[in-house]
Scaffold this active site. Structure first.
Site: not given
Length: 218
Positions: A39, A65-67
């Site tokens: 990530r 960027i999402s959790q």
């Protein structure tokens, strides 16, 4: 040979996978994908040290960027088997795209912001991801050339599910989309049954607005 920074990030990635497991993510394929995809290379330099927190992060162009838990839950809800052809609306950083590449046969992903599209393409190329096709354009109209899709993931919240996307689902295909206003939405899971779709409401969520012909205007 990996240096100390790489080892440190590897350890942080493993801890994130354990966090996801503790928070109820049980799909082993999804957990393995999170363990395999770095990530930290998908986020800006200024927030790399936070890459393996279970938290959303800014990626520029007014996007996030999402959790990780949200990504994991999204993917788990689709019950992917590995043979699917999937459409992703909103490539963003490319992180979810890379996760999907580990989980399905083919990924078609559309991004409307050129800077994000170019960044994601560069990273996915660097990672030697070969089963992803990217397009710069309006994701709310889908990608008819390669339809129908076994699953469609919408990564932004719209006032309704774009009709072209529902039309591009195969029989039994599943579509996940946040639906609501610009501030808060409900995550909906639609399943294609003949000429209609069934809808299951999953949970309250907060996503950036879905912009496009069949989403919010500007």
């Amino acid at each position: 040979m990996a240096g100390p920074v790489e080892h440190e990030l590897r350890g942080a990635r493993r801890r994130l996978v354990e966090t996801l497991r503790e928070k109820g993510i049980a799909d082993l394929a999804v957990l393995h994908a999170f363990d395999a995809v770095p990530r930290h290379i998908f986020v800006p330099t200024g927030v790399k040290h936070r890459a393996y927190e279970d938290a959303p992060l800014p990626i520029g162009s007014g996007q996030t960027i999402s959790q990780p838990w949200v990504h994991a839950r999204y993917l788990e809800l689709l019950h992917l088997k590995g043979t699917e052809k999937v459409l992703e609306v909103g490539t963003g950083s490319g992180f979810q795209t890379a996760l999907l590449a580990h989980l399905v046969a083919q990924v078609f992903s559309i991004e409307r912001v050129a800077a994000l599209f170019n960044g994601a393409r560069e990273i996915l190329t660097k990672l030697n991801v070969s089963n992803v096709s990217l397009q710069l354009g309006d994701g709310t109209i889908g990608w008819r050339e390669y339809a129908p899709y076994d699953a469609i993931l919408v990564s932004a919240g719209g006032p309704s599910v774009p009709t072209p996307l529902l039309e591009q689902l195969t029989e039994g295909g599943r579509l996940l989309a946040p639906v609501g206003d610009r501030e808060e939405q409900v995550l909906q899971l639609h399943t294609r049954r003949g000429d209609t779709t069934t809808c299951q409401e999953i949970a309250a969520v907060r996503f950036v607005p879905l912009l496009g012909r069949h989403g919010w205007q500007g």
